[in-house]
Design an enzyme around this catalytic site. Structure first.
Site, PDB file in Angstrom:
ATOM      1  CB  VAL A   1      -0.982   0.400   1.094  1.00  0.00           C
ATOM      2  CG1 VAL A   1      -2.104   1.151   1.481  1.00  0.00           C
ATOM      3  CG2 VAL A   1      -1.502  -1.547   1.858  1.00  0.00           C
ATOM      4  CG  ASP A   2       5.102   3.148   2.481  1.00  0.00           C
ATOM      5  OD1 ASP A   2       4.362   4.500   2.428  1.00  0.00           O
ATOM      6  OD2 ASP A   2       5.503   2.543   3.062  1.00  0.00           O
TER       7      ASP A   2
ATOM      8  N   GLY B   1       0.251  -7.637   5.410  1.00  0.00           N
ATOM      9  CA  GLY B   1       1.382  -7.921   4.508  1.00  0.00           C
ATOM     10  C   GLY B   1       2.401  -8.415   4.413  1.00  0.00           C
TER      11      GLY B   1
HETATM   12  N1  AR6 Z   1      -4.695  -0.963  -2.385  1.00  0.00           N
HETATM   13  C1  AR6 Z   1      -5.659  -1.546  -0.914  1.00  0.00           C
HETATM   14  N2  AR6 Z   1      -4.437  -2.725  -0.336  1.00  0.00           N
HETATM   15  C2  AR6 Z   1      -3.495  -2.861  -0.498  1.00  0.00           C
HETATM   16  C3  AR6 Z   1      -3.244  -2.312  -2.249  1.00  0.00           C
HETATM   17  C4  AR6 Z   1      -3.853  -1.089  -2.397  1.00  0.00           C
HETATM   18  N3  AR6 Z   1      -3.128  -0.664  -3.545  1.00  0.00           N
HETATM   19  N4  AR6 Z   1      -1.619  -2.803  -1.965  1.00  0.00           N
HETATM   20  C5  AR6 Z   1      -1.461  -4.117  -1.143  1.00  0.00           C
HETATM   21  N5  AR6 Z   1      -2.871  -4.015  -0.327  1.00  0.00           N
HETATM   22  P1  AR6 Z   1       1.466  -4.325   3.206  1.00  0.00           P
HETATM   23  P2  AR6 Z   1       1.687  -4.117   5.638  1.00  0.00           P
HETATM   24  C6  AR6 Z   1      -2.886  -4.553   0.662  1.00  0.00           C
HETATM   25  O1  AR6 Z   1       2.093  -5.285   2.959  1.00  0.00           O
HETATM   26  O2  AR6 Z   1       1.657  -5.717   6.347  1.00  0.00           O
HETATM   27  C7  AR6 Z   1       5.653  -1.827   3.362  1.00  0.00           C
HETATM   28  O3  AR6 Z   1       6.782  -1.846   2.622  1.00  0.00           O
HETATM   29  C8  AR6 Z   1      -1.651  -6.331   0.913  1.00  0.00           C
HETATM   30  O4  AR6 Z   1      -2.715  -7.214   0.043  1.00  0.00           O
HETATM   31  O5  AR6 Z   1       1.055  -3.112   2.110  1.00  0.00           O
HETATM   32  O6  AR6 Z   1       1.143  -2.971   6.779  1.00  0.00           O
HETATM   33  C9  AR6 Z   1       6.010  -0.679   4.234  1.00  0.00           C
HETATM   34  O7  AR6 Z   1       6.306   0.341   3.975  1.00  0.00           O
HETATM   35  C10 AR6 Z   1      -2.753  -6.521   2.570  1.00  0.00           C
HETATM   36  O8  AR6 Z   1      -3.464  -6.822   2.734  1.00  0.00           O
HETATM   37  O9  AR6 Z   1       1.434  -3.426   4.413  1.00  0.00           O
HETATM   38  C11 AR6 Z   1       6.265  -1.277   5.021  1.00  0.00           C
HETATM   39  O10 AR6 Z   1       7.416  -1.929   5.263  1.00  0.00           O
HETATM   40  C12 AR6 Z   1      -2.867  -5.124   3.361  1.00  0.00           C
HETATM   41  O11 AR6 Z   1      -2.716  -4.122   2.262  1.00  0.00           O
HETATM   42  C13 AR6 Z   1       5.238  -2.563   5.334  1.00  0.00           C
HETATM   43  O12 AR6 Z   1       4.820  -2.736   3.863  1.00  0.00           O
HETATM   44  C14 AR6 Z   1      -1.218  -4.941   3.855  1.00  0.00           C
HETATM   45  O13 AR6 Z   1       0.493  -5.248   3.737  1.00  0.00           O
HETATM   46  C15 AR6 Z   1       3.469  -3.166   5.900  1.00  0.00           C
HETATM   47  O14 AR6 Z   1       3.469  -3.845   5.730  1.00  0.00           O
END
Ligand code: AR6
Length: 178
Positions: A39-40, A125
């Site tokens: 997401v970030d 994620g």
């Molecule tokens: N829209 C909605 N959900 C999403 C999207 C999107 N565009 N992209 C991914 N997801 P994560 P975390 C979902 O890894 O676990 C980063 O590198 C994804 O499928 O984004 O909190 C940051 O910089 C999952 O279900 O976040 C941190 O270092 C959810 O969003 C780290 O990742 C969260 O996945 C944070 O990890």
């Protein structure tokens, strides 16, 4: 899928959070606030360099806390950056820290006068939090907040996959919403 919680709406949907037109979207960031994957990565890619500039000025965010920047080129006017816990088995304060992410994000929204916001599934994620556990905490924490804060008219969960949406739908009962 939509529920009434007090006078507010709680919405569950599948989608890409960067496309949401809520006033704010929530970023699942890391403590540096300097960007990453998931997401970030998507938020900074679509929102442009202004968000990163503001993040650098803020200087970081502790796990469980939340900070706010503008939305840059996103449809959303604001991005609320929160830092979820890395899942290490669940006995290291992860449930409390995850709940804190949702609560602090909502508090920041209330202070800013934001009436609608969209959450991703924080920590499920790269940070490895099992979504079956995380979804219950997410729903319960947001629903509890909405009950006492009618100023937030709508909170959405925007789940990336249909499977994640199904898990959140299954957690509705556990959160006492049905
Ligand atoms: N829209 C909605 N959900 C999403 C999207 C999107 N565009 N992209 C991914 N997801 P994560 P975390 C979902 O890894 O676990 C980063 O590198 C994804 O499928 O984004 O909190 C940051 O910089 C999952 O279900 O976040 C941190 O270092 C959810 O969003 C780290 O990742 C969260 O996945 C944070 O990890």
């Amino acid at each position: 899928m939509e529920f009434k919680v007090g006078s507010s709406r709680l919405v569950l949907k599948q989608g890409d959070i960067v496309k949401e037109e809520t006033e704010a979207i929530v970023n699942a960031a890391n403590e540096t606030l300097l960007g990453g994957g998931g997401v970030d990565g998507a938020i900074h890619r679509v929102g442009g360099p202004q968000i990163l500039e503001e993040c650098k000025k803020i200087g970081g965010c502790r796990t469980g806390n939340a900070v706010i920047t503008s939305g840059g080129k996103l449809r959303a006017k604001y991005v609320i950056h929160t830092v979820g816990p890395v899942f290490r088995g669940g006995g290291r304060g992860e449930p409390e820290l995850l709940a804190s992410c949702y609560r602090r994000s909502l508090e920041v929204a209330s202070v800013q006068g934001i009436k609608s916001l969209a959450f991703p599934s924080i920590s499920t994620g790269a940070y490895g939090y099992p979504i079956e556990l995380a979804s219950r905490i997410a729903l319960k924490t947001v629903a509890d907040y909405l009950k006492g804060h009618p100023e937030i008219q709508e909170a959405r969960f925007v789940l990336f996959s249909s499977k994640d949406l199904e898990v959140f739908k299954s957690a509705i009962k556990d959160a006492g919403l049905e």
